[in-house]
Write an enzyme that holds these catalytic residues in place. Sequence first.
Site, PDB file in Angstrom:
ATOM      1  N   CYS A  57       0.820  -1.230   0.000  1.00  0.00           N
ATOM      2  CA  CYS A  57       0.000   0.000   0.000  1.00  0.00           C
ATOM      3  C   CYS A  57       0.850   1.276   0.000  1.00  0.00           C
ATOM      4  O   CYS A  57       0.355   2.345  -0.358  1.00  0.00           O
ATOM      5  CB  CYS A  57      -0.946   0.011   1.191  1.00  0.00           C
ATOM      6  SG  CYS A  57      -2.080  -1.369   1.195  1.00  0.00           S
ATOM      7  N   ASN A  76      -9.967   0.074  -0.295  1.00  0.00           N
ATOM      8  CA  ASN A  76      -8.504   0.163  -0.229  1.00  0.00           C
ATOM      9  C   ASN A  76      -7.925  -0.437  -1.512  1.00  0.00           C
ATOM     10  O   ASN A  76      -7.992  -1.641  -1.707  1.00  0.00           O
ATOM     11  CB  ASN A  76      -8.017  -0.595   1.011  1.00  0.00           C
ATOM     12  CG  ASN A  76      -6.500  -0.561   1.162  1.00  0.00           C
ATOM     13  OD1 ASN A  76      -5.789  -0.156   0.252  1.00  0.00           O
ATOM     14  ND2 ASN A  76      -6.019  -1.000   2.308  1.00  0.00           N
ATOM     15  N   HIS A 136      -3.223   7.488   2.130  1.00  0.00           N
ATOM     16  CA  HIS A 136      -3.593   6.152   1.659  1.00  0.00           C
ATOM     17  C   HIS A 136      -4.987   5.837   2.194  1.00  0.00           C
ATOM     18  O   HIS A 136      -5.265   6.051   3.380  1.00  0.00           O
ATOM     19  CB  HIS A 136      -2.581   5.127   2.171  1.00  0.00           C
ATOM     20  CG  HIS A 136      -3.032   3.718   1.973  1.00  0.00           C
ATOM     21  ND1 HIS A 136      -3.498   3.261   0.759  1.00  0.00           N
ATOM     22  CD2 HIS A 136      -3.108   2.671   2.826  1.00  0.00           C
ATOM     23  CE1 HIS A 136      -3.836   1.990   0.881  1.00  0.00           C
ATOM     24  NE2 HIS A 136      -3.608   1.611   2.122  1.00  0.00           N
TER      25      HIS A 136
END
Length: 325
Positions: A115, A282, A252
């Site tokens: 990520c 996500n 993020h």
Amino acid sequence: MTVTRSVIRGCGSHLPSRLVTNEELAKTVDTTDEWITSRTGIKQRYLVGDDELTSDLAFGAANAALEQAGMTPDDIDLIVLATTSADETFPATATTLQARLGMDHGFAFDIQAVCSGFVYALSTADSFLATGKAKAALVVGAESFSKLLDWDDRGTCVLFGDGAGAVVLEAQPGEGTNADRGIIATKLHSDGRLHDALYVDGGPSSTQTTGKVRMKGKEVFRHAVENLASVVREVLDEAGMTMDDIDWLVPHQANKRILDATARRLNFDPDKIVVTVDRHANTSAASVPLALAEAVGDGRIQPGHLVLMEAMGGGFTWGACLARW
Ligand code: ACO
């Protein structure tokens, strides 16, 4: 001596066409819209089809970014592509993208920091530009993360989505109006001791399978808030700035509760945070550039604005990047 700045010329994004709401997901997964929304803020996600590849998403985002920059692949001599869901174990998805863009020059490689991948990729591309090893870079975050999910594990499969985002960076002399434009500071961290909190249980040298995502959610949550707040402070310190200087925080998009808790720790105005997790879920390395592209596209981020990006992911890896638009 004139410094070289990595100026952000454009950004773009690409989402798969299949939209899956929480309600739809609850038809095949033992979950509810109420559980997902209250724990994560996620309402829907976009998922790739069987034949849709990470490079397809990357190609769409790269073209959109080039168009906004008013540039063509001929102008690019570096591609850094962050992904955890490469088309193939090798070659790099970045070289597949390079070929699809019709490029017969320059160099391209992938970055694997899950990520945090896009922040790692931005920092890496900035270093190549700053040292004169490239003139213009396409920096891409692209994921078909859904292909790594265990759809029988409701604790993870509801959290993620697919997509891609990209920015074009160009090396320009840091003079006049460019004096403080572009990437100002970046800070990266990793701590491999925390592997077991978030990983994929497969790979070429271990199981010869791709594997599926495994996660200790509470542990990830706790570390995320701590690490993100501290790396943001570090990058601001390096630039001699404070949160009061920031126009937009583009975090993020892991989870709305992580975003809120981090903002509280930093004492930052929630109205200045770009939030897409409700619609994209996500998307791992794609989440920051997807959010950037949205906020630039709808006019929130304007030339001259100071934008702070941060991310954390498996490894653990984490980092932040401060840029003047
Ligand atoms: N639907 C319904 N119930 C569920 C679901 C689901 N999708 N998933 C888990 N549950 C149940 C569990 O089985 C458990 O039930 P039990 O009490 O009967 O055993 C209950 O919900 C609570 O489970 P927990 O895992 O303790 O739930 P928690 O409150 O910790 O929330 C969550 C889980 C949302 C994953 C949270 O830990 C979190 O946000 N962690 C961060 C993880 C993250 O964002 N990862 C992304 C990758 S890393 C990054 O990008 C930063």
